[in-house]
Design an enzyme around this catalytic site. Structure first.
Site, PDB file in Angstrom:
ATOM      1  N   PRO A 133      28.573  59.346  32.474  1.00 14.96           N
ATOM      2  CA  PRO A 133      28.230  57.931  32.691  1.00 14.96           C
ATOM      3  C   PRO A 133      26.735  57.635  32.776  1.00 14.96           C
ATOM      4  CG  PRO A 133      28.863  58.933  34.759  1.00 14.96           C
ATOM      5  CD  PRO A 133      29.063  59.992  33.710  1.00 14.96           C
ATOM      6  N   CYS A 165      30.345  71.690  35.538  1.00 15.85           N
ATOM      7  CA  CYS A 165      30.666  71.601  36.961  1.00 15.85           C
ATOM      8  C   CYS A 165      31.943  72.384  37.229  1.00 15.85           C
ATOM      9  CB  CYS A 165      30.787  70.146  37.408  1.00 15.85           C
ATOM     10  SG  CYS A 165      32.050  69.209  36.538  1.00 15.85           S
ATOM     11  N   ASP A 205      25.552  68.932  28.949  1.00 12.24           N
ATOM     12  CA  ASP A 205      26.361  68.965  30.172  1.00 12.24           C
ATOM     13  C   ASP A 205      27.807  68.844  29.702  1.00 12.24           C
ATOM     14  OD1 ASP A 205      26.540  68.966  33.090  1.00 12.24           O
ATOM     15  OD2 ASP A 205      27.256  66.918  32.868  1.00 12.24           O
TER      16      ASP A 205
END
Length: 304
Positions: A115, A233, A180
């Site tokens: 986001p 993550c 990411d």
């Protein structure tokens, strides 16, 4: 631990082989500390910090000078959030842009940007000078990304909606690239147990295959001498060390050691019969108990 096994036994049986410590499981299930990053694109750091300290307790995050732990979850009531002066962002997720270290005037690709927390952090370090290609695969996520870029005063980003592998055609183009990567999100269990109940080995394998394609595409698009930061993550070696090891085996990529003031867990060199290059020791593997944050994995890669 019994609670985890009841919710998803396959998850528990896999990751107890990786870390069977009581602290690992206790922090894996504990609520996250809330944290924010102050957006210096809109106001000086000390000015915003002083405003916040009139109402909240702030604790500096050692590895990000603009980052603070904060004693509130009610960001909707915070005028500084509404104005785009602060971005609620998990403390370990602030690490990849710090490692990327973008400079004003550079051409940067944020391959999976939505986001937009890390994109706005990158723009902050670039002082809105240069260009960020902020990409996401899904249009609805790109719309959230655009809204955040607007609210946080980012002026140097162009948003694209592409599969990340698309960028492999721009060979030797970008000064720096952040990947990411989409992942199984084990580190985010502290935000929502749905990441625990929905976890499956099938998803881990699927993500690992996607991540290998994306990291090779990102490396092709990187200029010689440029920096690629790969992060997830999650804690699964198939999505972390194996992906970096795959890139090392297919290209001339070099890993660089990451030195930041934080605790970490040694990277995995062997897991379930698979052995990885000793070079992956240079990666940063963070388990929840290391710094009381989400789990994270970060690799700093340079193209010779």
């Amino acid at each position: 631990m019994e609670e985890v096994a009841k919710m998803n036994r396959a998850f528990y049986e896999r990751y107890q082989k990786l870390d069977d410590g009581e602290e690992f499981w206790r922090l894996m299930m504990a609520p996250l500390r809330q944290s924010i990053r102050i957006n210096t694109l809109k106001a000086p750091l000390e000015y915003v910090k002083a405003r916040l300290e009139e109402r909240y307790e702030l604790e500096p995050i050692p590895w990000v000078k603009e980052g603070f732990f904060i004693n509130t979850r009610e960001f909707g009531d915070m005028i500084e959030y509404t104005l785009g002066l602060v971005f609620p962002q998990e403390a370990s997720s602030m690490i990849p842009p710090v490692v990327l270290d973008p400079k004003p005037g550079e051409l940067v690709l944020d391959m999976a940007a939505a986001p937009g927390a890390k994109t706005t952090q990158i723009a902050q370090y670039m002082k809105n000078e240069g260009c960020i290609i902020a990409n996401d695969l899904k249009k609805w996520r790109a719309n959230v990304l655009i809204a955040n870029l607007n609210r946080f005063g980012v002026l140097n980003a162009r948003v694209t909606v592409k599969d990340g592998t698309y960028f492999s055609r721009f060979e030797n183009t970008f000064d720096r690239i952040l990947l990411d990567a989409p992942c199984s999100s084990v580190g985010m269990i502290r935000k929502s147990f749905k990441f625990l109940t929905d976890w499956s080995m099938k998803k881990v394998i699927r993500y690992s295959n996607i991540q290998k394609k994306l990291i090779v595409a990102a490396y092709k698009a990187l200029k010689p001498g440029g920096v690629l930061v790969y992060s997830t993550c999650t804690i699964d070696p198939l999505e972390n060390e194996e992906v970096v090891d795959y890139l090392l085996s297919k290209t001339d990529a070099k890993l660089e050691k990451i030195n930041l003031p934080l605790k970490s867990t040694p990277p995995v060199l062997e897991f379930e019969g698979k052995k990885y290059s000793e070079e992956v020791k240079k990666c940063l593997r963070i388990h929840p108990q290391d710094n009381n944050t989400e789990a994270f994995f970060i690799a700093k890669i340079r193209k010779p």
